[in-house]
Every structure is written in structure tokens, then in C-alpha cells.
Motif scaffolding. Structure first.
Motif, PDB file in Angstrom:
ATOM      1  N   THR A  33      15.796 -18.513   6.002  1.00 33.49           N
ATOM      2  CA  THR A  33      16.430 -19.027   4.783  1.00 33.49           C
ATOM      3  C   THR A  33      15.678 -18.703   3.488  1.00 33.49           C
ATOM      4  OG1 THR A  33      15.281 -21.114   5.243  1.00 33.49           O
ATOM      5  CG2 THR A  33      17.638 -21.017   5.783  1.00 33.49           C
ATOM      6  N   TRP A  34      14.329 -18.551   3.542  1.00 31.32           N
ATOM      7  CA  TRP A  34      13.511 -18.794   2.353  1.00 31.32           C
ATOM      8  C   TRP A  34      13.872 -18.015   1.092  1.00 31.32           C
ATOM      9  CZ3 TRP A  34      11.570 -22.622   0.202  1.00 31.32           C
ATOM     10  CH2 TRP A  34      10.760 -22.466  -0.909  1.00 31.32           C
ATOM     11  N   THR A  35      13.702 -16.684   1.076  1.00 32.40           N
ATOM     12  CA  THR A  35      13.816 -16.009  -0.224  1.00 32.40           C
ATOM     13  C   THR A  35      15.228 -16.125  -0.798  1.00 32.40           C
ATOM     14  OG1 THR A  35      12.082 -14.494   0.395  1.00 32.40           O
ATOM     15  CG2 THR A  35      13.393 -13.853  -1.479  1.00 32.40           C
ATOM     16  N   ILE A 120      12.039 -22.897  13.200  1.00 30.16           N
ATOM     17  CA  ILE A 120      11.871 -24.012  12.272  1.00 30.16           C
ATOM     18  C   ILE A 120      10.553 -23.852  11.541  1.00 30.16           C
ATOM     19  CG2 ILE A 120      10.623 -25.814  13.579  1.00 30.16           C
ATOM     20  CD1 ILE A 120      13.135 -27.622  12.944  1.00 30.16           C
ATOM     21  N   TYR A 121      10.356 -24.657  10.497  1.00 30.70           N
ATOM     22  CA  TYR A 121       9.188 -24.527   9.620  1.00 30.70           C
ATOM     23  C   TYR A 121       8.446 -25.851   9.550  1.00 30.70           C
ATOM     24  CZ  TYR A 121       6.933 -24.552   4.959  1.00 30.70           C
ATOM     25  OH  TYR A 121       6.055 -24.686   3.909  1.00 30.70           O
ATOM     26  N   GLU A 122       7.141 -25.774   9.606  1.00 26.49           N
ATOM     27  CA  GLU A 122       6.313 -26.946   9.278  1.00 26.49           C
ATOM     28  C   GLU A 122       5.037 -26.450   8.613  1.00 26.49           C
ATOM     29  OE1 GLU A 122       5.168 -29.701   8.603  1.00 26.49           O
ATOM     30  OE2 GLU A 122       6.733 -31.137   9.044  1.00 26.49           O
ATOM     31  N   THR A 128       4.527 -30.157   3.280  1.00 30.10           N
ATOM     32  CA  THR A 128       4.957 -28.752   3.218  1.00 30.10           C
ATOM     33  C   THR A 128       4.778 -28.291   1.770  1.00 30.10           C
ATOM     34  OG1 THR A 128       7.264 -29.148   2.577  1.00 30.10           O
ATOM     35  CG2 THR A 128       6.736 -29.273   4.942  1.00 30.10           C
ATOM     36  N   CYS A 129       4.958 -26.987   1.537  1.00 30.20           N
ATOM     37  CA  CYS A 129       4.765 -26.477   0.174  1.00 30.20           C
ATOM     38  C   CYS A 129       5.734 -27.150  -0.798  1.00 30.20           C
ATOM     39  CB  CYS A 129       4.950 -24.962   0.143  1.00 30.20           C
ATOM     40  SG  CYS A 129       3.727 -24.102   1.142  1.00 30.20           S
ATOM     41  N   ALA A 130       6.921 -27.511  -0.316  1.00 35.26           N
ATOM     42  CA  ALA A 130       7.905 -28.136  -1.192  1.00 35.26           C
ATOM     43  C   ALA A 130       7.765 -29.672  -1.198  1.00 35.26           C
ATOM     44  CB  ALA A 130       9.311 -27.733  -0.780  1.00 35.26           C
ATOM     45  N   GLY A 131       6.769 -30.207  -0.520  1.00 37.72           N
ATOM     46  CA  GLY A 131       6.486 -31.641  -0.620  1.00 37.72           C
ATOM     47  C   GLY A 131       7.086 -32.524   0.459  1.00 37.72           C
ATOM     48  N   CYS A 188       2.159 -17.822  12.078  1.00 40.23           N
ATOM     49  CA  CYS A 188       1.122 -18.556  11.324  1.00 40.23           C
ATOM     50  C   CYS A 188       0.963 -18.027   9.894  1.00 40.23           C
ATOM     51  CB  CYS A 188      -0.230 -18.383  12.007  1.00 40.23           C
ATOM     52  SG  CYS A 188      -0.280 -18.984  13.690  1.00 40.23           S
ATOM     53  N   GLU A 189       0.551 -18.922   8.993  1.00 40.89           N
ATOM     54  CA  GLU A 189       0.130 -18.476   7.655  1.00 40.89           C
ATOM     55  C   GLU A 189      -1.378 -18.683   7.483  1.00 40.89           C
ATOM     56  OE1 GLU A 189       2.377 -18.583   4.195  1.00 40.89           O
ATOM     57  OE2 GLU A 189       4.277 -19.102   5.163  1.00 40.89           O
ATOM     58  N   TRP A 190      -2.085 -18.740   8.564  1.00 36.57           N
ATOM     59  CA  TRP A 190      -3.537 -18.969   8.569  1.00 36.57           C
ATOM     60  C   TRP A 190      -4.299 -18.002   7.643  1.00 36.57           C
ATOM     61  CZ3 TRP A 190      -6.177 -18.966  14.099  1.00 36.57           C
ATOM     62  CH2 TRP A 190      -7.569 -18.853  13.991  1.00 36.57           C
ATOM     63  N   PRO A 191      -4.155 -16.664   7.823  1.00 38.77           N
ATOM     64  CA  PRO A 191      -4.930 -15.784   6.938  1.00 38.77           C
ATOM     65  C   PRO A 191      -4.508 -15.894   5.473  1.00 38.77           C
ATOM     66  CG  PRO A 191      -4.064 -14.571   8.834  1.00 38.77           C
ATOM     67  CD  PRO A 191      -3.401 -15.899   8.833  1.00 38.77           C
ATOM     68  N   TYR A 192      -3.226 -16.153   5.224  1.00 34.81           N
ATOM     69  CA  TYR A 192      -2.751 -16.286   3.841  1.00 34.81           C
ATOM     70  C   TYR A 192      -3.422 -17.495   3.173  1.00 34.81           C
ATOM     71  CZ  TYR A 192       0.555 -16.987  -0.036  1.00 34.81           C
ATOM     72  OH  TYR A 192       1.121 -17.169  -1.274  1.00 34.81           O
ATOM     73  N   GLY A 193      -3.577 -18.568   3.922  1.00 33.18           N
ATOM     74  CA  GLY A 193      -4.271 -19.746   3.383  1.00 33.18           C
ATOM     75  C   GLY A 193      -5.701 -19.398   2.998  1.00 33.18           C
ATOM     76  N   TRP A 219       0.466 -12.571  -0.274  1.00 33.89           N
ATOM     77  CA  TRP A 219       1.355 -13.404  -1.089  1.00 33.89           C
ATOM     78  C   TRP A 219       2.807 -13.242  -0.652  1.00 33.89           C
ATOM     79  CZ3 TRP A 219      -1.647 -16.502  -3.847  1.00 33.89           C
ATOM     80  CH2 TRP A 219      -2.944 -16.070  -4.135  1.00 33.89           C
ATOM     81  N   ASP A 220       3.620 -14.238  -1.028  1.00 42.99           N
ATOM     82  CA  ASP A 220       5.047 -14.209  -0.684  1.00 42.99           C
ATOM     83  C   ASP A 220       5.718 -12.959  -1.262  1.00 42.99           C
ATOM     84  OD1 ASP A 220       4.459 -16.699   0.250  1.00 42.99           O
ATOM     85  OD2 ASP A 220       5.881 -17.779  -1.022  1.00 42.99           O
ATOM     86  N   VAL A 221       6.558 -12.332  -0.469  1.00 40.14           N
ATOM     87  CA  VAL A 221       7.356 -11.227  -0.985  1.00 40.14           C
ATOM     88  C   VAL A 221       8.399 -11.805  -1.943  1.00 40.14           C
ATOM     89  CG1 VAL A 221       9.173 -11.280   0.811  1.00 40.14           C
ATOM     90  CG2 VAL A 221       8.570  -9.110  -0.270  1.00 40.14           C
TER      91      VAL A 221
HETATM   92  C1  GLA Z   1       5.032 -20.754   1.066  1.00 38.21           C
HETATM   93  C2  GLA Z   1       5.274 -19.686   2.122  1.00 38.21           C
HETATM   94  C3  GLA Z   1       6.700 -19.166   1.957  1.00 38.21           C
HETATM   95  C4  GLA Z   1       7.682 -20.304   2.123  1.00 38.21           C
HETATM   96  C5  GLA Z   1       7.371 -21.411   1.136  1.00 38.21           C
HETATM   97  C6  GLA Z   1       8.181 -22.672   1.431  1.00 38.21           C
HETATM   98  O1  GLA Z   1       5.041 -20.222  -0.214  1.00 38.21           O
HETATM   99  O2  GLA Z   1       4.336 -18.645   2.003  1.00 38.21           O
HETATM  100  O3  GLA Z   1       6.962 -18.151   2.904  1.00 38.21           O
HETATM  101  O4  GLA Z   1       7.596 -20.766   3.445  1.00 38.21           O
HETATM  102  O5  GLA Z   1       5.997 -21.782   1.178  1.00 38.21           O
HETATM  103  O6  GLA Z   1       7.908 -23.709   0.572  1.00 38.21           O
END
Ligand code: GLA
Length: 408
Positions: A33-35, A120-122, A128-131, A188-193, A219-221
Motif C-alpha cells: 500500500t505505502w507509496t 502486514i506491517y508493524e 509505528t512511523c505513523a504513530g 526487516c528495516e534493521w539496517p535502515y534504522g 531511505w524510502d523510495v
Molecule cells: C517508514 C518506512 C516506509 C513506510 C513508512 C510507514 O518510512 O521506511 O517504507 O513503511 O515508514 O509509516
């Protein structure tokens, strides 16, 4: 000869440790869903574009009906903003009831009935990033909840956490997911963190690969070719390191494929799709399958590019050179000795870069020769021997990509 040896070696490096859940033997393919749909929770005013069970079900329908499933796209995934604002009285996660009136088990059953899988996302942190509620302190419970619902993929984000703890938290979630005995692909988003911390943390990719099936590390595309170019640049800069850790069971994730979006030309979109395939990256699109332009759909279903992405070796291409903004990438594929070759042009002016190359300089050094096919049109370019010449033009903001199958 040296070139051939480097390419052969990069294709043969075997990865000793990878997450032992049997998943992601080739890079996962699907939809997220994200972008495209972001965190739109306003179903009253925007019922067709908000994050809801209806949206996911419609995308699943299109994935199953329109040829995507047959082409290999399998996971239909929710990103952030599916959750209710609070956990329930038993501390269990719950979806927003207005937007997901039938609950997650129902949605998973629906997606499974189409022969697809639900993601799914957690988030590893408190939110979460959106709170929305995060998994910190609840990882075991959340893993069990996802398994009970029938979830098949978890994207685990890194907001609202201390990234110095990623190396403990992400493996813990991996363990809890495995303990459920349900096969849940772990993204995972481990390395991005760790990258965001901007401290001197050197990501331990060997550890990441032991816990995760895919991992975001940049970073996010966004729906903009500068974003794609910066990702390709990052992968080029770290090429030798990243190559060591890409292979069946675990893949680098440069983020979603934005083919069918608003911000990039058709040529820019095909450049993204081609480079993701050269990286053996997950092909997780974020677009609106209900109204996708025909040429974008054709690109997403391109069997040559998908075959390069899904090549069983799972190798990340080698960047051989960059000159005046033009890059040459070469990827070993099966049968042994075969190659995918992509020229990526990061220039956006003029009428393209003309090139005449000797085949051996592109990696085609085997005397048996190669059967060469251009991927976008499927044009058969005939047979090339190491001393044959290949004459091409690489458009601005585009790629020229060929598959070179070894002759026996
Ligand atoms: C971060 C992630 C994105 C997306 C948003 C959702 O920015 O890197 O891929 O999941 O959070 O809030």
C-alpha cells in the motif's frame, strides 16, 4: 579472463548463514500500500483510496485476474495505518474496525482464496512511523496474533526505537515468528534504522541475513527518478559488500517498484524495474492495479526482466564501470556462464549515449558464445562471440538491458 572470473565468483559465493524458514528462495514479488496509498485513513471522504479491507481485496482481485499472479506476484501487503489507535483489553493488536470491519483473519482468508498471500506491517519501536501502537514489549504476542490471523509476511519497521537495539530486537522477532510454526516471510528495516542513526554503526549484514528474509537499508523510495538514482548510486557504492550477502533466503530491499505511478516517465520506470531485477531485489509494486496504464502493466509483466530478478542464483549484479553518468552492470544467471547485462544512463539530456562494445568487455568472454535477447521488446539479437561487436544507444534516464545465454 579476469572479468569472467570475477563474475563467476560473484555468482558462486555461497552464503553460509541465512534465515532457515525456507522462504524467499527467490526475491519476493507482490504489492504494498505505502507509496501509492500512504496513510490515508479517511474512508468517509475517500472510500476508494483509503487503507481498508476493500482496497486490499480489490488489489488481490486484480493480482489474481490480470496476470500478475501468473507472472509471480504473490504477496498483497498492508503497510502502516491499518491499526486501531490502541491495543485491545488483552493487549492484542487490532485493526481499525471501521476500515477493517471483518477483521484480519477474514481478510487473510479472502486473499488466500485468490491463491495469494497477505502481508502486514508493524514496528520494532513503541509506535509505528505513523504513530499507531508498536510491537516493543509485545513482540511474542504480536507474532502469535499474526500467525493466528493467517499472515504470510511481516514488514518490521524501525521508527520510535533505539536503532542501537536493532541487533537484539530484530532477531527476537525472527525467533518469535519461527516459534509460531507459520511460514511468515520476515522483511526487516534493521539496517535502515542504523543508517538513520547517522552514528558510526556498521551494519552487520551477516547477522541481518541470519534473521531476516529481506532488509531495507536506504531511505524510502519516492515516485521520482532522482530517488531511484540515489538508490542505484548507494548500491553501486557498496556493491562489493552487498554482493556477499544476497542469495536464496535473503535479499537486499531497495524499496517498492513504482511502475504505474505518476512521477516517472515510462523510460524511468523501466530503468527502475530493470535495475531492481539486476539487484535480485524484491519486486513489490505500489500502484493502483485498478487503473494502471497499459504500458506499465506490460512492463510489470515482462517475462525477461522477471526471469532475471527471479534467477535462482539470487546474485546481486556487479557494477563494472561508470563513465560520464553511464554505468555498466553485469549479473551471472543460469545456466552457468550466462549473464544479464544492463547499461544504466543517469544522464537526462541529449539524445542518449551511443556505444560500440566488444562482447568480451561486457563479460561475454566464453568462446562458446552467447544467444542475446534485448529484454524490453524481446528482440533476438542473434549470437555473439567474445570478439563480436555490439552497437547500442542508451536513452537518457533509461537502461539498455540484454540477456546473454551461454551456447553449449
Ligand atoms: C517508514 C518506512 C516506509 C513506510 C513508512 C510507514 O518510512 O521506511 O517504507 O513503511 O515508514 O509509516
Amino acid at each position: 579472463m579476469w572479468l569472467q572470473q570475477i563474475l563467476l565468483l560473484s555468482g558462486l559465493v555461497t552464503l553460509c548463514f541465512s534465515l532457515d524458514n525456507g522462504l524467499a528462495r527467490t526475491p519476493p514479488m507482490g504489492w504494498l500500500t505505502w507509496t501509492r496509498f500512504s496513510c490515508n485513513t479517511n474512508c468517509e471522504q475517500d472510500p476508494d483510496y483509503c487503507i481498508s479491507e476493500k482496497l486490499v481485496m480489490q488489489m488481490a482481485d486484480h493480482m489474481a485476474m490480470d496476470g500478475y499472479k501468473e507472472a509471480g506476484y504473490e504477496y498483497v501487503c498492508l503497510d502502516d495505518c491499518w491499526l486501531a489507535a490502541e491495543r485491545d483489553v488483552f493487549h492484542q493488536l487490532q485493526p481499525d474496525r471501521k476500515r477493517f470491519p471483518h477483521g484480519m483473519k477474514y481478510l487473510a482468508d479472502y486473499v488466500h482464496s485468490k491463491g495469494l498471500k497477505l502481508g502486514i506491517y508493524e514496528d520494532f519501536g513503541t509506535k509505528t512511523c505513523a504513530g499507531f501502537p508498536g510491537s516493543e514489549f509485545y513482540m511474542e504476542l504480536d507474532a502469535k496474533t499474526f500467525a493466528e490471523w493467517g499472515i504470510d509476511l511481516l514488514k518490521f519497521d524501525t521508527c520510535h526505537s533505539d536503532a542501537r537495539e536493532n541487533k537484539y530486537g530484530y532477531p527476537a522477532m525472527s525467533m518469535y515468528l519461527n516459534q509460531t510454526n507459520r511460514k511468515i516471510l520476515y522483511s526487516c528495516e534493521w539496517p535502515y534504522g542504523e543508517l538513520q542513526l547517522n552514528a558510526s554503526i556498521q551494519t552487520d549484514y551477516s547477522a541481518v541475513r541470519t534473521s531476516c528474509n529481506t532488509w531495507r537499508n536506504f531511505w524510502d523510495v519516492s515516485d521520482d527518478f532522482n530517488s531511484v538514482k540515489s538508490i542505484v548510486g548507494f548500491y553501486g557504492k557498496n556493491n562489493a559488500l552487498f554482493q556477499k550477502y544476497s542469495g536464496p533466503g535473503g535479499f537486499f530491499d531497495p524499496d517498492q517498484v513504482l511502475v504505474g505511478g505518476f512521477g516517472m516517465s515510462h523510460y524511468q520506470q523501466r530503468a527502475q524495474m530493470a535495475m531492481w531485477a539486476m539487484f535480485s531485489a524484491p519486486l513489490i509494486m505500489s500502484n493502483d492495479l485498478r487503473s494502471i496504464p497499459a504500458e506499465a502493466k506490460q512492463l510489470l509483466l515482462n517475462k525477461y526482466i522477471i526471469s532475471v530478478d527471479q534467477d535462482p542464483l539470487g546474485t546481486m549484479a556487479t557494477k563494472l564501470w561508470e563513465f560520464n553518468g553511464l554505468q555498466l552492470w553485469v549479473k551471472p544467471i543460469v545456466p552457468t556462464g550466462s549473464l544479464a547485462i544492463a547499461f544504466f544512463n543517469s544522464n537526462n539530456y541529449g539524445s542518449g549515449t551511443p556505444l560500440v562494445s566488444v562482447a568480451s568487455d561486457l563479460g561475454m568472454a566464453d568462446a562458446r558464445g552467447y544467444q542475446v535477447t534485448e529484454v524490453f521488446e524481446g528482440t533476438d539479437l542473434g549470437t555473439l562471440k567474445p570478439d563480436s561487436k555490439l552497437s547500442i544507444r542508451v536513452n537518457p534516464d533509461d537502461v539498455y538491458m540484454i540477456i546473454c545465454k551461454i551456447l553449449s
